[in-house]
Design a protein around this motif. Sequence first.
Motif, mmCIF file in Angstrom:
data_model
loop_
_atom_site.group_PDB
_atom_site.id
_atom_site.type_symbol
_atom_site.label_atom_id
_atom_site.label_comp_id
_atom_site.label_asym_id
_atom_site.label_seq_id
_atom_site.Cartn_x
_atom_site.Cartn_y
_atom_site.Cartn_z
ATOM 1 N N LEU A 90 0.854 -1.189 0.000
ATOM 2 C CA LEU A 90 0.000 0.000 0.000
ATOM 3 C C LEU A 90 0.891 1.240 0.000
ATOM 4 N N ALA A 91 0.694 2.091 -1.004
ATOM 5 C CA ALA A 91 1.474 3.332 -1.099
ATOM 6 C C ALA A 91 0.780 4.437 -0.306
ATOM 7 N N PHE A 92 1.563 5.137 0.487
ATOM 8 C CA PHE A 92 1.066 6.309 1.223
ATOM 9 C C PHE A 92 1.746 7.545 0.651
ATOM 10 N N GLN A 93 0.957 8.578 0.330
ATOM 11 C CA GLN A 93 1.589 9.768 -0.257
ATOM 12 C C GLN A 93 2.096 10.737 0.813
ATOM 13 N N GLY A 94 1.837 10.446 2.091
ATOM 14 C CA GLY A 94 2.402 11.258 3.166
ATOM 15 C C GLY A 94 1.450 12.331 3.641
#
Lengths: 422, 172
Positions: A335-339
């Motif tokens: 899962l990518a988190f953009q911050g």
Amino acid sequence: MHPSPLTRFLLLGLLTAGPALAANLPKPDADNGGLTLPAGFRALVVADKLKPLRNLVVADNGDLYIKTRQAGIIALRDTDGDGRADQTEEFGEGGGTGIAIHNGWLYHSTDSAIYRYKLTPGQLVPAGPAERIVRDLPNKRQHSAKVFAFGADGQLYVEVGSPSNALGQPDRAKGAVGQDPTEFLKTHGGYWRFDPDKPDQTQADGHHVSTGHRHSTTIALNPVSKKLFIAIHGRDQLNTVAPQFYSEEDNAENPAEVLHVLEEGADFGWPTTYWDPRAKQRKLNPEYGGDGKKLAPAGKFPDPLVAFPAHWSPMQLAFYSGTQFPEKYRGGAFLAFQGSWNRAPKPQRGYNVTFIPFNKSGFPVGTFEVFADGFSGAKDLASPGDAKHRPNGVAVGPDGSLYVSDATAGRVWRIIYTGENR
Amino acid sequence: MRALLLVLATLSLVACHRREPEPAPTSAEKSATTPPSAPAPVAATAETPPPPASGGATVASADGEQLFQQNCATCHMADGSGVPFLQPSIRGSAWISNENPQLLLSLILRGSAVLGEAAQAYENDMAPFDHLSDVEIAALATRVRERFGQPPPSKPVTPDEVAIARSRPGLP
């Protein structure tokens, strides 16, 4: 010494043959494209300085299709097998977020519609025009990304977000008073199901599957449990709305970003409640009488299957269907988190790709760990504008490599497992 | 060995991002111990705010910085840089740099609704801040002009100017 014609022929065969063998992995970049990765993993930059990117998908032949936030779809092809894109094309327009390949069609979403292109085998760019499948979805700018996925039933599941923080009046302001969400939720804050082959459906033609979420930019089908899993962005600005109950730290650490299974009829508790990740309890939002302690009515809303730190902003989810990575990763999810931005004045965090283990039944075990980090270029940021890169899209390639796209500077990484001990 | 390294790396990563931040001083403690012209501890990487203007603006500016941190920095960030696609940078904003404060005051009082089409450039709407008093908004606007005006307007904003903005509908 030059290779003989026969050797050249064999090499060419290796390069153009289907899925690359592990032995054919590309040479990683010396600096892993700026990423920090677990031991044995390496990375390379596939393409760089494209536009701000959203979700991506990898075709069976390794071609990449990536949504840009405000322009067309970027298609990348590696023609010589070195792992770096040699051919870059852009087609379509309108920006957006969602993209997927289904039954030979490339589906994508703008902030108000779902389209598809027929893919021609061997051709990077679709030949024909886009066909509109769903039109006129609500788009009020805030939380307008429309992610989608195909269920085990082959149907198209589309998210419509809530253009709101917690339906306060005035929203995001001190003392905001929660409004009755009944009418609002009839067309916002849920997932809708559509026929993937029928042109020009409207929201009213869709089946309303779930309700009560703020914004979800993550939906993916688990191949084992055949369930769709979604991640939801938690609310912002608890201490702006109710500074008498919430400190800056309370806001920076609340509420959790959450992972749920998408079930028919589910209500995920927005706008009246949120999940406190430290107390592991569902609490009432201050717009609806909450004071940081009052709990939500028990049993009304599902507990999250995984709770992530507040404000990290979960973007694309991909199940690891490959075998290139070690056993531990197989069947799990990335899962990518953009911050974050709403941790201020605390340092911004969460610019990473996490790994979420799933059990043999295809459900998450409840934990997660940071897998790829270093995107932002700094440990702690004051402002998301200072981040060098923000991960957004994540997808698994046919050889089991993991691809990641960048919401800021338009970089695309390929993460591979070489097993080398560095 | 590789497995051990992997476990160690994983543990350290987990330990790292699960670390609880250290408790921060409350606003009261901050204002009691930190001169208003000093950068806040968390803004150490951001640009250093200029010292408050001299003369009559000093008192208003001291409050203004705190009001900025409480009401504006959440969305526009402590350094005014904004959030890509969501909230604009306010550094050098024409509305903030304008010697006449009425446009800025209208925006603060009524939120991004006054921007009309221009607000479409960013995804989030700005809430109205009309719950703040005339004195508070004057101090806030004065501080925002000092920090983010290019060049900063020379005069402090007065509560009377806020009252004028409050009394008329929409933009001046």
